[in-house]
Design a protein around this motif. Sequence first.
Motif, PDB file in Angstrom:
ATOM      1  N   ILE A 149       0.622  -1.076   0.030  1.00  0.00           N
ATOM      2  CA  ILE A 149       0.048   0.055   0.095  1.00  0.00           C
ATOM      3  C   ILE A 149       0.887   1.318  -0.078  1.00  0.00           C
ATOM      4  O   ILE A 149       0.569   2.269  -0.690  1.00  0.00           O
ATOM      5  CB  ILE A 149      -1.011  -0.225   1.268  1.00  0.00           C
ATOM      6  CG1 ILE A 149      -1.941  -1.119   1.085  1.00  0.00           C
ATOM      7  CG2 ILE A 149      -1.701   1.319   1.360  1.00  0.00           C
ATOM      8  CD1 ILE A 149      -2.980  -1.461   2.397  1.00  0.00           C
ATOM      9  N   PHE A 150       1.990   1.518   0.793  1.00  0.00           N
ATOM     10  CA  PHE A 150       2.655   2.599   0.782  1.00  0.00           C
ATOM     11  C   PHE A 150       3.413   2.554  -0.672  1.00  0.00           C
ATOM     12  O   PHE A 150       3.834   3.637  -0.871  1.00  0.00           O
ATOM     13  CB  PHE A 150       3.803   2.472   2.034  1.00  0.00           C
ATOM     14  CG  PHE A 150       3.568   2.899   3.294  1.00  0.00           C
ATOM     15  CD1 PHE A 150       3.187   4.057   3.407  1.00  0.00           C
ATOM     16  CD2 PHE A 150       2.766   1.851   4.114  1.00  0.00           C
ATOM     17  CE1 PHE A 150       2.993   4.702   4.785  1.00  0.00           C
ATOM     18  CE2 PHE A 150       2.353   2.349   5.462  1.00  0.00           C
ATOM     19  CZ  PHE A 150       2.136   3.830   5.711  1.00  0.00           C
ATOM     20  N   GLY A 151       3.890   1.568  -1.212  1.00  0.00           N
ATOM     21  CA  GLY A 151       4.349   1.420  -2.404  1.00  0.00           C
ATOM     22  C   GLY A 151       3.619   2.249  -3.623  1.00  0.00           C
ATOM     23  O   GLY A 151       3.835   2.552  -4.639  1.00  0.00           O
ATOM     24  N   LEU A 152       2.246   2.425  -3.371  1.00  0.00           N
ATOM     25  CA  LEU A 152       1.401   2.676  -4.474  1.00  0.00           C
ATOM     26  C   LEU A 152       1.028   4.162  -4.083  1.00  0.00           C
ATOM     27  O   LEU A 152       0.104   4.876  -4.558  1.00  0.00           O
ATOM     28  CB  LEU A 152       0.156   2.038  -4.268  1.00  0.00           C
ATOM     29  CG  LEU A 152       0.121   0.651  -4.838  1.00  0.00           C
ATOM     30  CD1 LEU A 152      -0.964  -0.417  -4.689  1.00  0.00           C
ATOM     31  CD2 LEU A 152       0.872   0.278  -6.099  1.00  0.00           C
ATOM     32  N   GLN A 153       1.604   4.876  -3.199  1.00  0.00           N
ATOM     33  CA  GLN A 153       1.424   6.352  -2.875  1.00  0.00           C
ATOM     34  C   GLN A 153       1.804   7.260  -3.963  1.00  0.00           C
ATOM     35  O   GLN A 153       1.357   8.429  -4.034  1.00  0.00           O
ATOM     36  CB  GLN A 153       2.008   6.647  -1.477  1.00  0.00           C
ATOM     37  CG  GLN A 153       1.594   6.176  -0.446  1.00  0.00           C
ATOM     38  CD  GLN A 153       2.210   6.613   0.909  1.00  0.00           C
ATOM     39  OE1 GLN A 153       3.246   6.747   0.984  1.00  0.00           O
ATOM     40  NE2 GLN A 153       1.408   6.733   2.036  1.00  0.00           N
ATOM     41  N   SER A 154       2.615   6.833  -4.914  1.00  0.00           N
ATOM     42  CA  SER A 154       3.347   7.689  -5.726  1.00  0.00           C
ATOM     43  C   SER A 154       2.791   7.171  -7.218  1.00  0.00           C
ATOM     44  O   SER A 154       2.869   5.939  -7.364  1.00  0.00           O
ATOM     45  CB  SER A 154       4.864   7.912  -5.716  1.00  0.00           C
ATOM     46  OG  SER A 154       5.430   6.734  -5.899  1.00  0.00           O
ATOM     47  N   THR A 182       3.475  12.849  -2.740  1.00  0.00           N
ATOM     48  CA  THR A 182       3.210  11.681  -2.037  1.00  0.00           C
ATOM     49  C   THR A 182       3.052  12.108  -0.451  1.00  0.00           C
ATOM     50  O   THR A 182       3.585  13.416  -0.017  1.00  0.00           O
ATOM     51  CB  THR A 182       4.440  10.897  -1.866  1.00  0.00           C
ATOM     52  OG1 THR A 182       5.686  11.636  -1.524  1.00  0.00           O
ATOM     53  CG2 THR A 182       4.940  10.226  -3.349  1.00  0.00           C
ATOM     54  N   PRO A 183       2.502  11.312   0.528  1.00  0.00           N
ATOM     55  CA  PRO A 183       2.360  11.639   1.895  1.00  0.00           C
ATOM     56  C   PRO A 183       3.737  12.046   2.260  1.00  0.00           C
ATOM     57  O   PRO A 183       3.858  13.242   3.258  1.00  0.00           O
ATOM     58  CB  PRO A 183       2.036  10.549   2.541  1.00  0.00           C
ATOM     59  CG  PRO A 183       1.063   9.868   1.384  1.00  0.00           C
ATOM     60  CD  PRO A 183       1.856  10.238   0.174  1.00  0.00           C
ATOM     61  N   ARG A 184       4.943  11.473   2.199  1.00  0.00           N
ATOM     62  CA  ARG A 184       6.143  11.867   2.594  1.00  0.00           C
ATOM     63  C   ARG A 184       6.741  13.414   2.257  1.00  0.00           C
ATOM     64  O   ARG A 184       6.961  13.729   2.918  1.00  0.00           O
ATOM     65  CB  ARG A 184       7.177  10.828   2.209  1.00  0.00           C
ATOM     66  CG  ARG A 184       8.654  11.105   2.408  1.00  0.00           C
ATOM     67  CD  ARG A 184       9.619  10.000   2.123  1.00  0.00           C
ATOM     68  NE  ARG A 184       9.317   8.564   2.904  1.00  0.00           N
ATOM     69  CZ  ARG A 184      10.125   7.862   2.930  1.00  0.00           C
ATOM     70  NH1 ARG A 184      11.130   7.870   2.213  1.00  0.00           N
ATOM     71  NH2 ARG A 184       9.895   6.720   3.505  1.00  0.00           N
ATOM     72  N   ALA A 185       6.331  13.566   0.744  1.00  0.00           N
ATOM     73  CA  ALA A 185       6.709  15.090   0.251  1.00  0.00           C
ATOM     74  C   ALA A 185       5.887  15.877   1.060  1.00  0.00           C
ATOM     75  O   ALA A 185       6.337  17.083   1.331  1.00  0.00           O
ATOM     76  CB  ALA A 185       6.358  15.033  -1.276  1.00  0.00           C
ATOM     77  N   LYS A 186       4.399  15.773   1.050  1.00  0.00           N
ATOM     78  CA  LYS A 186       3.795  16.743   1.894  1.00  0.00           C
ATOM     79  C   LYS A 186       4.142  16.623   3.509  1.00  0.00           C
ATOM     80  O   LYS A 186       4.228  17.721   3.873  1.00  0.00           O
ATOM     81  CB  LYS A 186       2.326  16.059   2.051  1.00  0.00           C
ATOM     82  CG  LYS A 186       1.537  16.249   0.705  1.00  0.00           C
ATOM     83  CD  LYS A 186       0.044  15.678   0.886  1.00  0.00           C
ATOM     84  CE  LYS A 186      -0.518  15.991  -0.441  1.00  0.00           C
ATOM     85  NZ  LYS A 186      -0.451  14.842  -1.514  1.00  0.00           N
ATOM     86  N   LEU A 187       4.631  15.444   3.906  1.00  0.00           N
ATOM     87  CA  LEU A 187       5.174  15.661   5.352  1.00  0.00           C
ATOM     88  C   LEU A 187       6.279  16.615   5.394  1.00  0.00           C
ATOM     89  O   LEU A 187       6.481  17.290   6.428  1.00  0.00           O
ATOM     90  CB  LEU A 187       5.428  14.329   5.697  1.00  0.00           C
ATOM     91  CG  LEU A 187       5.642  13.943   7.358  1.00  0.00           C
ATOM     92  CD1 LEU A 187       4.058  13.947   7.952  1.00  0.00           C
ATOM     93  CD2 LEU A 187       5.929  12.411   7.627  1.00  0.00           C
TER      94      LEU A 187
END
Length: 952
Positions: free
Chosen positions: A405-410, A876-881
Amino acid sequence: MTLRKWTSLLLLSCLAACQQTAPSNEQQSSTPLIQGVNFVEQVVAKPEKIVIPYKKYVLDNGLTVILHQDNSDPLVHLDVTYHVGSAREQVGKSGFAHFFEHMMFQGSENVGDEQHFKIVTEAGGQLNGTTNSDRTNYYETVPANQLEKVLWLEADRMGFLLDAVTQEKFEVQRETVKNERGQNYDNRPYGLLRERVAEALYPAGHPYSWQTIGYLEDLDRVNVNDLKAFFLRWYGPNNATITIGGDIDEAQTLALVKKYFASIPRGPEVAMPEKLPVTLDSDRYISMEDNVHLPLLYISFPTVHGRHQDEAALDVLSSILGGSKTSLLYKNLVKNQLAVQASVNHPCAELACSFNLLALPHPASGKSLADLEHIIRQTLVEFEQRGVEDDDLVKVKAQMEANMIFGLQSVSGKVSTLAAYQTFTGDANYIAQDVARYNQVTKADVMRVFNQYIKGQHSVIMSVVPKGQLALVAAKDNFTPPARQIAPTSEIAKEDVEVRKAKDNFDRSVMPKVPVNKAVDVPKMWQHTMANGIKVLGSQSTETPTTSMLIKIPAGHYYEMPEKAGLVSLLADMLNESTTKRSAEDMSQALQKLGSSVSISAGTQYLNVNINSLTKNLMPTLALVYEKLLSPAFINSEFARNKSNAIQGVINSKKDASYLASAAYRRLLHQDNIAALPVGGTEISLANISLEDVKAFYQQQVKPFNSQLIVVSDLPEQQMMTAIELFKSWQGKGRELQLTLPLPDTKAGVIYLVNKDQAAQSAIRIGKRSMKQDIVGEFYKSNLMNFILGGAFNSHINLNLREDKGYTYGAGSSFRGNKFSGQFFAGAEVRADVTDKSLVELLKEISNYAQHGISDSELEFMRSAINQNDALKYETPRAKLSFLAQILEHDLTPDFVKTRSKIVASISKQEINALAKKHLNIDEMFIVVVGDAKTLTPQLKALGYSVINYEI
């Protein structure tokens, strides 16, 4: 460029097989078909099922095309994967596939030299290429309006490359590849481990018996026409898959693919390579002396091949034996301080897999490599007696679900998944089958593969020992790889290379014009301050059912005393250990069963807690985080182990040239204060730290007041605030940071030389103290100025040292800073034999830029590159974070983005040049060089510099 684990991001336990349409007629695709483009299949999204919807086509020339529409962000990701890697090379011609990865960026018939990076960077995008044993891929992520441009670029290097491959480019890139090998293999501790093991594990001539990087003597042996012949054999459209995902119009995209790719002629037909089982007739003991601090033991068993029916069970076995703190090797070697590190993995490639066990003995334990081998073999016996437990399967499957699921964030993650499945299985929708084989693993399966592939089976046992200490090997060498039998071949002449030519009805030399960029909205966010002083900033992202969180506690490295540097790093280690409620192993097991990850680490200003969880498991995950932060056990034995391992890690790092260069540069930049020391401390400062010191610091500083909690989740604001309510009971305020970092009295204009005997490469650092970080002021503007000097691939420094001279694998410069200090930095890792020449070129580029400044065209390039990459900042959530953390750290409003855009658009050539003159004065800078002092001292003195021997 290493063997990749097929399933690392491709598994989901709840996934079910998608129904596919049959590839029989045009009506089955909503996209109108085009002559010469053949519809194959469509996979559609289904409620409550996680799939990657796509449409697949094949052009008449054999090129496979996969389209995935995702309009959530105004960007596209394009991947061109060629089913060729180092496994398709011949004995004596190793490294060709990787070499061509480099050559494909050197321009083609209609694209100028060095223009791939320039064009994509200027478009606001990112690009790269990677090679492993079985495939080579090239990819770009760009704003959606730039799609046609990158299709034009990829088509030109697929069909129009060879006439642009000159002897000069060949020679330069050959040197660049040598530098890459030097940096990542020859000059790195344990860097040749995998090469030596592969030579012993696989039969002579097996395509995995050499590394993707290849042998230097092979690269030296061949000429440019050998390389062209390799390209013509493997890089045809019928051996490639182009996968495009993102904000696309499918019909328009398909038409563009046909325009640019359809006329490229097919290459030779390509058959799947044979998957030959690898067996050993006895244990093979091999050894190597290396410039390392700690010896290393590596045991490798040959097993199956990628996607073999037993691969999944072997992966589960590797997890049980050495995958985490709950593993048997951790218990038997690391927890009891017999080893500083022990692990097990089972990497798989297309033709073969290997089951690898690794351990580094702790010097204080008195254990030899032979002792470690005995303990590892006893651990295998212990596993046989223990068997497989229910939780073993639960943990692995939960982690695979989360990874998927985390691999499909981008978009890039989804595109890469589709491309890999298509390349290696012929079925881009293979994901359901992949998941099923892991979900179907039973206890009996794990025991069966253990008995079949590990128990009583032969392996390669590799000992890596410090130079001059061969007596430390696990056992005397009993195997020597046979000499490579390189068949004599006649040199390929230019006339022997018959280039395939495409015929078009349009002018490929004209770069496509692009429409205006779509506007990119800053993520919507919400903000609160909890009663205990925690500042909360969040944003909702509904593309995946996940939550990513970062907690920043003002308790970082800068709060330490220099004589006890590394204290916060040890505190972070202890917070990752046992709590008063459960052991470290139980905590690790609880998180694994949730598929969640929680890591606590030290930064300069903050203690950072990174949390990733499936949202369905968020509440139990946060409960475990709260327990880690509020109820650490601080057990003496765990502290002793972490402290000892940290000291060994520092000593071992001193064998790495890059580490030495960074350590020397940092110390010279700051001298006698905490910023001069690494976050992880030194062996001296770590030795000064007691468990009572860690407890006292924890009691004083790990408090909620002024901490920051940044979160990106699919949960809406109110539900997220409810989820973090458990942190309300955390109370207290740590001391505020009072820190000044005075300027050092380090001598400018001299070279500080750190010795590293017989170094294959030298590390160079040039710089000085400079501005503190700001967001829209002179610091930010100076980084805009530096973009052309050393901030991009096409910068002056990198083009000179890498692309023109072949001295390095990469070089650059930047302004770096925080609230307390700043610096200008330039540097590179270079071939040892051109250290002096590289230093001259680095200094020349900095001086020339300070004197002459930026050109009109370079200014426009910088403006376009910086102001068109907004779409990539928030995907991605990581980029937003990361974006939200910046806002909270500097107390910004989202309008700062617009302010920066205005600065980029309006900054003048005169202001850029004034900043260059002000901040790039070479006479104010000092130089650090790490390399072989005996050789370098006379060379560096010959340049006219005073050379000071400097110890770390």
